[in-house]
Design a protein around this motif. Structure first.
Motif, PDB file in Angstrom:
ATOM      1  N   ALA A  21      -5.019   6.017  -2.977  1.00 24.25           N
ATOM      2  CA  ALA A  21      -6.349   5.430  -2.979  1.00 24.25           C
ATOM      3  C   ALA A  21      -6.384   4.128  -3.776  1.00 24.25           C
ATOM      4  O   ALA A  21      -5.661   3.943  -4.757  1.00 24.25           O
ATOM      5  CB  ALA A  21      -7.356   6.413  -3.561  1.00 24.25           C
ATOM      6  N   GLY A  22      -7.237   3.233  -3.323  1.00 26.50           N
ATOM      7  CA  GLY A  22      -7.450   1.966  -4.016  1.00 26.50           C
ATOM      8  C   GLY A  22      -8.634   1.250  -3.406  1.00 26.50           C
ATOM      9  O   GLY A  22      -8.928   1.426  -2.222  1.00 26.50           O
ATOM     10  N   GLY A  23      -9.311   0.432  -4.192  1.00 25.55           N
ATOM     11  CA  GLY A  23     -10.509  -0.234  -3.723  1.00 25.55           C
ATOM     12  C   GLY A  23     -10.273  -1.548  -3.022  1.00 25.55           C
ATOM     13  O   GLY A  23     -11.197  -2.092  -2.401  1.00 25.55           O
ATOM     14  N   ARG A  24      -9.060  -2.066  -3.099  1.00 29.89           N
ATOM     15  CA  ARG A  24      -8.764  -3.351  -2.477  1.00 29.89           C
ATOM     16  C   ARG A  24      -8.174  -3.153  -1.077  1.00 29.89           C
ATOM     17  O   ARG A  24      -8.019  -2.033  -0.608  1.00 29.89           O
ATOM     18  CB  ARG A  24      -7.816  -4.154  -3.372  1.00 29.89           C
ATOM     19  CG  ARG A  24      -8.411  -4.480  -4.738  1.00 29.89           C
ATOM     20  CD  ARG A  24      -7.429  -5.258  -5.597  1.00 29.89           C
ATOM     21  NE  ARG A  24      -7.161  -6.581  -5.029  1.00 29.89           N
ATOM     22  CZ  ARG A  24      -6.222  -7.399  -5.501  1.00 29.89           C
ATOM     23  NH1 ARG A  24      -5.443  -7.015  -6.517  1.00 29.89           N
ATOM     24  NH2 ARG A  24      -6.036  -8.585  -4.940  1.00 29.89           N
ATOM     25  N   ARG A  25      -7.856  -4.248  -0.420  1.00 32.16           N
ATOM     26  CA  ARG A  25      -7.373  -4.243   0.963  1.00 32.16           C
ATOM     27  C   ARG A  25      -6.249  -3.230   1.175  1.00 32.16           C
ATOM     28  O   ARG A  25      -5.272  -3.217   0.441  1.00 32.16           O
ATOM     29  CB  ARG A  25      -6.865  -5.631   1.320  1.00 32.16           C
ATOM     30  CG  ARG A  25      -6.216  -5.768   2.677  1.00 32.16           C
ATOM     31  CD  ARG A  25      -7.224  -5.754   3.815  1.00 32.16           C
ATOM     32  NE  ARG A  25      -8.169  -6.847   3.694  1.00 32.16           N
ATOM     33  CZ  ARG A  25      -9.181  -7.042   4.555  1.00 32.16           C
ATOM     34  NH1 ARG A  25      -9.347  -6.212   5.580  1.00 32.16           N
ATOM     35  NH2 ARG A  25     -10.024  -8.054   4.379  1.00 32.16           N
ATOM     36  N   PRO A  26      -6.342  -2.359   2.195  1.00 32.59           N
ATOM     37  CA  PRO A  26      -5.256  -1.408   2.472  1.00 32.59           C
ATOM     38  C   PRO A  26      -3.979  -2.138   2.908  1.00 32.59           C
ATOM     39  O   PRO A  26      -4.041  -3.158   3.592  1.00 32.59           O
ATOM     40  CB  PRO A  26      -5.803  -0.551   3.613  1.00 32.59           C
ATOM     41  CG  PRO A  26      -7.274  -0.760   3.609  1.00 32.59           C
ATOM     42  CD  PRO A  26      -7.491  -2.152   3.094  1.00 32.59           C
ATOM     43  N   VAL A  27      -2.841  -1.585   2.507  1.00 29.24           N
ATOM     44  CA  VAL A  27      -1.536  -2.117   2.884  1.00 29.24           C
ATOM     45  C   VAL A  27      -0.712  -0.962   3.434  1.00 29.24           C
ATOM     46  O   VAL A  27      -0.590   0.089   2.778  1.00 29.24           O
ATOM     47  CB  VAL A  27      -0.809  -2.757   1.686  1.00 29.24           C
ATOM     48  CG1 VAL A  27       0.538  -3.336   2.125  1.00 29.24           C
ATOM     49  CG2 VAL A  27      -1.675  -3.841   1.040  1.00 29.24           C
ATOM     50  N   VAL A  28      -0.166  -1.131   4.622  1.00 31.81           N
ATOM     51  CA  VAL A  28       0.623  -0.083   5.286  1.00 31.81           C
ATOM     52  C   VAL A  28       2.070  -0.557   5.394  1.00 31.81           C
ATOM     53  O   VAL A  28       2.348  -1.585   6.002  1.00 31.81           O
ATOM     54  CB  VAL A  28       0.071   0.246   6.684  1.00 31.81           C
ATOM     55  CG1 VAL A  28       0.935   1.302   7.369  1.00 31.81           C
ATOM     56  CG2 VAL A  28      -1.380   0.716   6.583  1.00 31.81           C
ATOM     57  N   PHE A  29       2.981   0.206   4.797  1.00 27.11           N
ATOM     58  CA  PHE A  29       4.405  -0.114   4.801  1.00 27.11           C
ATOM     59  C   PHE A  29       5.136   0.720   5.856  1.00 27.11           C
ATOM     60  O   PHE A  29       5.023   1.950   5.856  1.00 27.11           O
ATOM     61  CB  PHE A  29       5.024   0.182   3.435  1.00 27.11           C
ATOM     62  CG  PHE A  29       4.590  -0.742   2.333  1.00 27.11           C
ATOM     63  CD1 PHE A  29       5.286  -1.916   2.087  1.00 27.11           C
ATOM     64  CD2 PHE A  29       3.502  -0.442   1.524  1.00 27.11           C
ATOM     65  CE1 PHE A  29       4.914  -2.774   1.064  1.00 27.11           C
ATOM     66  CE2 PHE A  29       3.114  -1.287   0.499  1.00 27.11           C
ATOM     67  CZ  PHE A  29       3.821  -2.464   0.262  1.00 27.11           C
ATOM     68  N   THR A  30       5.924   0.053   6.709  1.00 28.19           N
ATOM     69  CA  THR A  30       6.715   0.749   7.724  1.00 28.19           C
ATOM     70  C   THR A  30       8.183   0.356   7.560  1.00 28.19           C
ATOM     71  O   THR A  30       8.527  -0.829   7.634  1.00 28.19           O
ATOM     72  CB  THR A  30       6.239   0.388   9.145  1.00 28.19           C
ATOM     73  OG1 THR A  30       4.832   0.674   9.260  1.00 28.19           O
ATOM     74  CG2 THR A  30       6.997   1.197  10.189  1.00 28.19           C
ATOM     75  N   HIS A  31       9.028   1.357   7.331  1.00 31.41           N
ATOM     76  CA  HIS A  31      10.438   1.124   7.021  1.00 31.41           C
ATOM     77  C   HIS A  31      11.257   0.788   8.262  1.00 31.41           C
ATOM     78  O   HIS A  31      10.779   0.837   9.397  1.00 31.41           O
ATOM     79  CB  HIS A  31      11.029   2.360   6.328  1.00 31.41           C
ATOM     80  CG  HIS A  31      11.038   3.581   7.202  1.00 31.41           C
ATOM     81  ND1 HIS A  31      11.997   3.810   8.150  1.00 31.41           N
ATOM     82  CD2 HIS A  31      10.180   4.641   7.264  1.00 31.41           C
ATOM     83  CE1 HIS A  31      11.751   4.952   8.764  1.00 31.41           C
ATOM     84  NE2 HIS A  31      10.643   5.480   8.256  1.00 31.41           N
ATOM     85  N   GLY A  32      12.530   0.477   8.026  1.00 31.01           N
ATOM     86  CA  GLY A  32      13.427   0.074   9.096  1.00 31.01           C
ATOM     87  C   GLY A  32      14.203   1.224   9.710  1.00 31.01           C
ATOM     88  O   GLY A  32      14.133   2.381   9.265  1.00 31.01           O
ATOM     89  N   ALA A  33      14.974   0.906  10.741  1.00 27.14           N
ATOM     90  CA  ALA A  33      15.765   1.897  11.476  1.00 27.14           C
ATOM     91  C   ALA A  33      16.767   2.585  10.561  1.00 27.14           C
ATOM     92  O   ALA A  33      17.521   1.932   9.843  1.00 27.14           O
ATOM     93  CB  ALA A  33      16.508   1.219  12.626  1.00 27.14           C
ATOM     94  N   GLY A  34      16.768   3.909  10.601  1.00 24.36           N
ATOM     95  CA  GLY A  34      17.714   4.685   9.822  1.00 24.36           C
ATOM     96  C   GLY A  34      17.361   4.847   8.366  1.00 24.36           C
ATOM     97  O   GLY A  34      18.017   5.606   7.640  1.00 24.36           O
ATOM     98  N   PRO A  94      -5.939  -3.262   7.906  1.00 29.60           N
ATOM     99  CA  PRO A  94      -4.993  -3.319   6.793  1.00 29.60           C
ATOM    100  C   PRO A  94      -4.026  -4.482   6.967  1.00 29.60           C
ATOM    101  O   PRO A  94      -3.895  -5.061   8.051  1.00 29.60           O
ATOM    102  CB  PRO A  94      -4.249  -1.988   6.909  1.00 29.60           C
ATOM    103  CG  PRO A  94      -4.245  -1.716   8.386  1.00 29.60           C
ATOM    104  CD  PRO A  94      -5.585  -2.209   8.878  1.00 29.60           C
ATOM    105  N   VAL A  95      -3.322  -4.803   5.883  1.00 26.68           N
ATOM    106  CA  VAL A  95      -2.154  -5.665   5.976  1.00 26.68           C
ATOM    107  C   VAL A  95      -0.975  -4.776   6.357  1.00 26.68           C
ATOM    108  O   VAL A  95      -0.748  -3.731   5.729  1.00 26.68           O
ATOM    109  CB  VAL A  95      -1.860  -6.376   4.639  1.00 26.68           C
ATOM    110  CG1 VAL A  95      -0.519  -7.106   4.715  1.00 26.68           C
ATOM    111  CG2 VAL A  95      -2.974  -7.364   4.308  1.00 26.68           C
ATOM    112  N   LEU A  96      -0.237  -5.155   7.382  1.00 26.78           N
ATOM    113  CA  LEU A  96       0.931  -4.407   7.820  1.00 26.78           C
ATOM    114  C   LEU A  96       2.175  -5.071   7.251  1.00 26.78           C
ATOM    115  O   LEU A  96       2.380  -6.273   7.430  1.00 26.78           O
ATOM    116  CB  LEU A  96       1.017  -4.365   9.339  1.00 26.78           C
ATOM    117  CG  LEU A  96      -0.178  -3.753  10.081  1.00 26.78           C
ATOM    118  CD1 LEU A  96       0.077  -3.794  11.592  1.00 26.78           C
ATOM    119  CD2 LEU A  96      -0.438  -2.334   9.625  1.00 26.78           C
ATOM    120  N   VAL A  97       3.001  -4.271   6.577  1.00 25.87           N
ATOM    121  CA  VAL A  97       4.267  -4.746   6.034  1.00 25.87           C
ATOM    122  C   VAL A  97       5.373  -3.932   6.690  1.00 25.87           C
ATOM    123  O   VAL A  97       5.410  -2.706   6.548  1.00 25.87           O
ATOM    124  CB  VAL A  97       4.341  -4.583   4.502  1.00 25.87           C
ATOM    125  CG1 VAL A  97       5.675  -5.117   3.972  1.00 25.87           C
ATOM    126  CG2 VAL A  97       3.165  -5.283   3.821  1.00 25.87           C
ATOM    127  N   GLY A  98       6.257  -4.594   7.426  1.00 28.01           N
ATOM    128  CA  GLY A  98       7.295  -3.861   8.142  1.00 28.01           C
ATOM    129  C   GLY A  98       8.663  -4.451   7.926  1.00 28.01           C
ATOM    130  O   GLY A  98       8.840  -5.677   7.973  1.00 28.01           O
TER     131      GLY A  98
END
Length: 269
Positions: A21-34, A94-98
């Motif tokens: 949880a957090g009050g600022r912009r959501p950030v979603v992290f998606t990892h790499g292959a393997g 959200p901001v997407l980080v991949g």
């Protein structure tokens, strides 16, 4: 960081995630292959401590997420998992980080659903929409058949040495790669390639950040990302003394760049 506590039942898979949880912009992290969500432990902690809502998750067949018997990993299923996860959590723009495959998936998300993301940070992934030369097309097609020839016992070490440059990064990469069966990894690799779809003139419709390790020699990333940065008139953030798995080789430096990008976009919104 704690283990993943959330569970999302999907067609052919069980997806595990963590929602901090957090009050600022959501950030979603998606990892790499393997790899798995743990490669983003440091950036996720930094963003959460800065007040952002932070989501990390394991792609189906990776880490704590599972594939049902008889199910195969496909780009379509992974994409739908990401969409369903955001729906399930009620995340708005959200901001997407991949990273790597996660970066390819996040690009595909923004390309198809531009109104659902606030920003995109691509970490050590090639440019989905960018032009491909004849040699690049040939090497992309050759990658999966070449990996199929490598004995399963040697594949994790081979991939780790190609993905990281520090002793710690190589060791963590090899241990993580060893957790995924070879047949699943090959499907994952094919899925990554399938997301590359050149489209001349396409430009990312949300704020874009590009990050890569100085010594990334995976695929065409080291040549494609500078071209991408120039085409979209954005900075390319090159992390010194790091390879493809940049968050393992240089976690603090990478986390600082990601936080600066997310904070700047939030301030400009």
């Amino acid at each position: 960081m704690a283990n993943l506590t959330g569970v999302l039942r999907r067609d052919g898979a069980v997806v595990r995630y963590r929602d901090l949880a957090g009050g600022r912009r959501p950030v979603v992290f998606t990892h790499g292959a393997g790899m798995d969500h743990r490669m983003f432990d440091v950036p996720a902690r930094v963003l959460h401590q800065a007040g952002h809502r932070v989501v990390t998750w394991d792609l189906r067949g990776h880490g704590e997420s599972t594939l049902d018997a008889g199910s195969r990993f496909t780009a379509t299923a992974a994409f739908d998992d990401l969409v369903s996860l955001l729906d399930h959590l009620g995340l708005e723009r959200p901001v997407l980080v991949g990273h790597s495959l996660g970066g390819n998936l996040s690009q595909a998300f923004v390309r198809r659903l531009p109104d659902r993301a606030h920003g995109l940070v691509v970490v050590d992934a090639t440019w989905n929409a960018g032009p491909l030369g004849t040699a690049e097309r040939f090497l992309l097609g050759l990658a999966a058949p070449s990996l199929a020839l490598v004995p399963a016992s040697r594949l994790p070490g081979l991939m780790a040495r190609a993905s990281a440059v520090t002793p710690e990064g190589i060791a963590e990469s090899e241990a993580t790669f060893a957790r995924i069966p070879k047949r699943v990894f090959l499907d994952v690799w094919r899925a990554t390639v399938s997301l590359i779809a050149p489209e001349p003139g396409y430009r990312t419709p949300v704020p874009l950040g590009l990050v890569r390790g100085e010594h990334d020699r995976t695929g065409n990333i080291a040549t494609a990302m500078p071209r991408w940065a120039a085409a979209e008139a954005v900075a390319e953030h090159v992390i010194p003394d790091a390879g493809h798995n940049v968050t393992l080789d240089a976690a603090d430096a990478t986390a600082a760049v990601i936080r600066d990008l997310v904070d700047r976009w939030e301030a400009e919104a």
